[in-house]
Design an enzyme around this catalytic site. Sequence first.
Site, PDB file in Angstrom:
ATOM      1  N   ASP A   1      12.257 -25.799 -17.497  1.00  0.00           N
ATOM      2  CA  ASP A   1      13.319 -26.738 -17.122  1.00  0.00           C
ATOM      3  C   ASP A   1      14.208 -26.975 -18.341  1.00  0.00           C
ATOM      4  OD1 ASP A   1      14.874 -28.960 -16.582  1.00  0.00           O
ATOM      5  OD2 ASP A   1      13.290 -30.089 -15.613  1.00  0.00           O
ATOM      6  N   ARG A   2      15.399 -26.390 -18.331  1.00  0.00           N
ATOM      7  CA  ARG A   2      16.421 -26.425 -19.382  1.00  0.00           C
ATOM      8  C   ARG A   2      15.981 -25.628 -20.613  1.00  0.00           C
ATOM      9  NH1 ARG A   2      19.234 -31.710 -19.876  1.00  0.00           N
ATOM     10  NH2 ARG A   2      20.530 -30.840 -18.241  1.00  0.00           N
TER      11      ARG A   2
ATOM     12  N   SER B   1      20.567 -42.973  -8.254  1.00  0.00           N
ATOM     13  CA  SER B   1      19.429 -43.180  -7.358  1.00  0.00           C
ATOM     14  C   SER B   1      18.088 -43.094  -8.074  1.00  0.00           C
ATOM     15  CB  SER B   1      19.462 -42.159  -6.212  1.00  0.00           C
ATOM     16  OG  SER B   1      19.253 -40.844  -6.701  1.00  0.00           O
ATOM     17  N   ARG B   2      17.995 -42.298  -9.155  1.00  0.00           N
ATOM     18  CA  ARG B   2      16.707 -42.195  -9.832  1.00  0.00           C
ATOM     19  C   ARG B   2      16.505 -43.301 -10.861  1.00  0.00           C
ATOM     20  NH1 ARG B   2      17.421 -36.279 -12.695  1.00  0.00           N
ATOM     21  NH2 ARG B   2      18.691 -36.838 -14.491  1.00  0.00           N
TER      22      ARG B   2
END
Length: 223
Positions: free
Chosen positions: A101-102, A162-163
Amino acid sequence: MARNPRQIIEIDPQPGQLTNGNHRYIAVAGNIGSGKSSIVDFLCQKYGLEPFFEPNEGNPYLEDFYGDMKSWSFHSQIYFLAAKFKLHQELGALEHGVVQDRTIWEDAEIFAENLYRQKIMGERDYQTYRLLYESIRDQIRPPDLMLYMRCPVSTVKKRIASRGRQMERDIPERYLKRLHRLYDSWIENYTLSPVVIIPTNKLDYVTDLVDQHDILTTIEKYL
């Protein structure tokens, strides 16, 4: 030529260049809130890959950086560079498949570059950072497949809200837009491995079985 907005785009500059037997290395790139973590979880469940996540929680400078980018940009980027290099060493030593991830390339070509262009990171710090990055860059293995999670800034903003992560709450929209432009420019010039571009605001790979099938079919062409 106009494209279907749901279309998965494939860029394959080096077909058939997979290495290390069953040690498949998938990298996932994309802006903040573009859906990277979700696709990593999905691929791990589907293929039994080991995930390597960006070390946000371990960065002791990140909260200070979001509060005062100019003072803490160099410190934060150096931490990410060192942590990513360590991750690359770890995943390179494994014998099984991994998904990251990244990547370290994004740290330099997107985030550090943006900070420099906006004069948040000064010339001296930027040149020091690039010297270290370029020394590391040639020592690490590129992924077998790069997944780029393309997502418009309007959707990214909604996801960030939202998170509810405190340190992301006040990220300026103009900052996200600059990152988005740099990502699109970077991926157009990326040639280290095949690239699959996934429009994450149009495809639901979490719950939609058709979208899941389309994404997996595309990925499996390369893996």
